[in-house]
Enzyme design. Structure first.
Site, short mmCIF file in Angstrom:
data_model
loop_
_atom_site.label_atom_id
_atom_site.label_comp_id
_atom_site.label_asym_id
_atom_site.label_seq_id
_atom_site.Cartn_x
_atom_site.Cartn_y
_atom_site.Cartn_z
N GLY A 240 0.62 -1.26 0.64
CA GLY A 240 0.18 -0.37 -0.53
C GLY A 240 0.83 1.24 0.10
O GLY A 240 0.36 2.36 -0.23
N GLU A 274 3.84 -7.16 1.54
CA GLU A 274 3.55 -6.83 0.76
C GLU A 274 3.73 -5.87 -0.55
O GLU A 274 2.93 -5.51 -1.22
CB GLU A 274 2.22 -7.40 -0.03
CG GLU A 274 2.36 -8.71 1.30
CD GLU A 274 0.71 -9.17 1.00
OE1 GLU A 274 -0.34 -8.57 0.83
OE2 GLU A 274 0.09 -10.40 1.50
N PRO A 275 4.73 -4.73 -0.80
CA PRO A 275 4.53 -4.00 -1.54
C PRO A 275 4.24 -4.20 -3.08
O PRO A 275 4.82 -5.66 -3.88
CB PRO A 275 5.92 -3.19 -1.18
CG PRO A 275 7.05 -4.02 -0.78
CD PRO A 275 6.24 -5.35 -0.38
N GLY A 276 3.89 -3.59 -3.69
CA GLY A 276 3.64 -3.88 -5.00
C GLY A 276 4.23 -2.42 -5.65
O GLY A 276 5.67 -2.52 -5.98
N ARG A 277 3.23 -0.97 -5.83
CA ARG A 277 3.81 -0.20 -6.33
C ARG A 277 4.96 0.49 -5.50
O ARG A 277 5.38 1.04 -7.24
CB ARG A 277 2.20 0.78 -6.12
CG ARG A 277 2.09 2.44 -7.49
CD ARG A 277 1.67 3.21 -6.33
NE ARG A 277 -0.29 2.94 -5.60
CZ ARG A 277 -1.20 2.63 -6.56
NH1 ARG A 277 -0.87 3.56 -7.93
NH2 ARG A 277 -1.97 1.96 -6.39
N ARG A 313 -5.68 4.09 -15.63
CA ARG A 313 -5.21 4.85 -13.94
C ARG A 313 -5.60 6.13 -14.24
O ARG A 313 -7.01 6.49 -13.46
CB ARG A 313 -4.75 4.69 -13.84
CG ARG A 313 -3.45 2.95 -13.85
CD ARG A 313 -2.17 4.00 -13.03
NE ARG A 313 -3.03 3.73 -11.14
CZ ARG A 313 -2.68 4.86 -10.39
NH1 ARG A 313 -2.21 6.24 -11.14
NH2 ARG A 313 -3.31 4.81 -9.31
N TYR A 317 -9.39 5.75 -12.42
CA TYR A 317 -9.43 6.40 -10.84
C TYR A 317 -9.38 7.79 -10.91
O TYR A 317 -8.71 8.38 -10.33
CB TYR A 317 -8.09 6.16 -10.25
CG TYR A 317 -7.72 4.10 -9.36
CD1 TYR A 317 -9.07 3.23 -10.05
CD2 TYR A 317 -7.08 4.02 -10.87
CE1 TYR A 317 -8.42 2.37 -9.68
CE2 TYR A 317 -6.74 2.28 -10.82
CZ TYR A 317 -7.45 1.70 -10.48
OH TYR A 317 -7.41 0.36 -10.63
N CYS A 345 -12.48 5.11 -29.08
CA CYS A 345 -13.73 5.77 -29.14
C CYS A 345 -14.32 5.50 -28.09
O CYS A 345 -15.72 5.03 -27.90
CB CYS A 345 -14.17 5.16 -30.37
SG CYS A 345 -13.94 4.57 -31.63
N TYR A 374 0.60 -0.75 -12.07
CA TYR A 374 -0.75 -0.76 -12.84
C TYR A 374 -1.20 0.05 -13.67
O TYR A 374 -2.24 0.36 -14.24
CB TYR A 374 -1.72 -0.59 -11.13
CG TYR A 374 -1.75 -0.84 -10.04
CD1 TYR A 374 -2.15 -2.69 -9.76
CD2 TYR A 374 -0.95 -0.63 -9.28
CE1 TYR A 374 -1.65 -2.53 -9.21
CE2 TYR A 374 -0.30 -0.79 -7.91
CZ TYR A 374 -0.76 -2.33 -8.03
OH TYR A 374 -0.76 -2.83 -6.14
#
Ligand code: LLP
Length: 423
Positions: A240, A274-277, A313, A317, A345, A374
């Protein structure tokens, strides 16, 4: 300083390679990842965790390209996965099964079976129903499944509604008020072995307070669970941590680890992150070419060859991604107000709206920053646009780590039903 910077000739480089050089060989659009930035991100965690009994399981969902996963695996990362597909990627990248954690709110029995067969080290269970299913599957295989229960601590992560996960109204985890019952059930099920507790409260967190609140709540729960007789040896804190898209000031990993050290002091749990970003986001960019510039009455549209299907994204978001030309702008500072849009389109097909950018014309390259997380993983082939290729740069070398499929390849996976074929 960012690894993406203009060189003396005014060309934007990824480490030691000009984006124009890659574009000439690979075509546009393409994602470009800096191996150096990926390693630096990993090193920040490694430094921050010194002295802690802790490990990192990289969240593949942020960027599951095999080259990226292998880079982290070679540096010592485990993996956090949410599907059998991601499990196969982690294994293919050489990550040991016992270092893999299986997360997710809706795991199918077949997926749980595949995970147990592969010897996955930890399954983070998110409901009583899943406890029962996993117990049955483990029983069929004659194994014991090591589990944590992911609890939902009901804290506000202060992030976008679509990526907050630790509130009562979110589908994730077992409500912290119901957790003791879930653990009691787990203890009664013979094929499960409770090893700990897990949480994950959201993504792109900029403040540390939500972590403090959530850890404090889960800590209270751990004390209760131990008093109830459960073995709680592991505390999975989730991922996170936020990155810079515009002018955010995310906490340093050192500050985050300080907070975690303080809040978990004396708890005697092995910690998992659990880092991703945070590991990949700023290490990647999306490069696109301007197709044409279309002046309108109210604003100018810069139409580029990357679109919402390549990077969803912004429209999903309302996310901000910085966009800069791949050639250093002239020093006069002139700008035009524009929307950077793709050819798809849909009016929601934009990468940025109302930006003041240096004047651009057809054939210019632009670079979309902070697109390593992402980005490619959420891409689709909408409008029969081939999936955008991915390139990894390491110093002055680069390699295509996922090629652009040809249209023929895309069509060849589809079938005409026999009754439509001529007799
Ligand atoms: N662990 C679990 C259980 C998760 O659900 C997630 C992300 C992570 C770890 C990694 O979180 P990170 O460190 O990357 O924030 N597509 C959205 C983000 C969705 C995040 C979902 N879960 C976006 O583009 O912002």
């Amino acid at each position: 300083m960012s690894v993406f910077a203009y060189n003396a000739n005014g060309e934007m480089q990824a480490e030691g390679v000009a984006l124009e050089t890659i574009a000439q060989q690979v075509g546009t659009p393409f994602y470009c990842y800096s191996a150096g930035a990926l390693r630096a991100g990993w090193q920040e965690f490694a430094d921050g965790m010194k002295g802690l009994n802790a490990s990192v399981c990289y969240a593949l969902k942020a960027n599951s390209n095999l080259a990226v996963v292998k880079l982290f695996g070679d540096l010592g990362a485990g993996a956090d996965i949410v599907s059998v597909g991601e499990m196969r990627r982690a294994l293919a990248a050489g990550i040991a099964p016992r270092r893999i954690i299986f997360s997710g709110v809706g795991k199918k029995p077949s997926e749980l079976m595949a995970a147990l067969e592969a010897g996955i080290g930890q399954i983070n269970v998110e409901s009583s129903a899943e406890l029962e299913t996993l117990n049955a599957v483990a029983g069929q295989l004659g194994v014991k499944a090591a589990i944590t229960i992911r609890v939902n601590p009901d804290v506000d992560a202060g992030t976008h509604a679509k990526i907050t996960t630790g509130r009562k109204e979110n589908k994730f985890g077992v409500d912290i008020d119901l957790a003791r019952d879930a653990y009691a059930l787990a203890a009664r099920l013979p094929n499960l072995e409770v090893v700990g507790v897990a949480m994950h409260i959201g993504s792109q967190l900029i403040a540390l307070d939500p972590y403090r609140d959530a850890i404090a709540k889960v800590r209270g729960l751990i004390t209760q669970l131990r008093a109830d007789g459960h073995r709680i040896e592991r505390f999975d804190i989730g991922g996170g941590l936020g990155i810079v898209y515009a002018d955010e000031k995310p906490p340093s990993i050192a500050a985050f680890m300080q907070l975690v050290t303080k809040e978990t002091d004396g708890l005697g749990c092995a910690l998992t992150f659990e880092p991703g970003r945070r590991l990949v986001g700023e290490a990647g960019v999306l490069v696109a070419e301007v197709i044409l510039v279309k002046p309108g009455v109210s604003k100018t549209f810069v139409i580029v060859d990357a679109a919402m299907n390549d990077l969803i994204r912004p429209t999903l978001y309302e996310a901000w991604h910085d966009i800069v030309p791949a050639r250093r702008p002239r020093p006069d500072g002139a700008t035009i107000r524009c929307d950077i849009v793709g050819p798809v389109c849909e009016s929601g097909d934009y990468l940025a709206q109302n930006r003041d950018l240096p004047p651009l014309s057809a054939g210019d390259l632009v670079m979309v920053r902070s697109a390593g997380a992402y980005g490619a993983v959420m891409a689709s082939s909408y409008n029969t646009r081939p999936l955008v290729p991915e390139v990894m740069v390491d110093g002055t070398r680069f390699a295509v780590v996922r090629p652009r499929p040809s249209i023929d390849e895309m069509l060849s996976s589809e079938r005409i039903p026999p009754w439509m074929e001529p007799a």
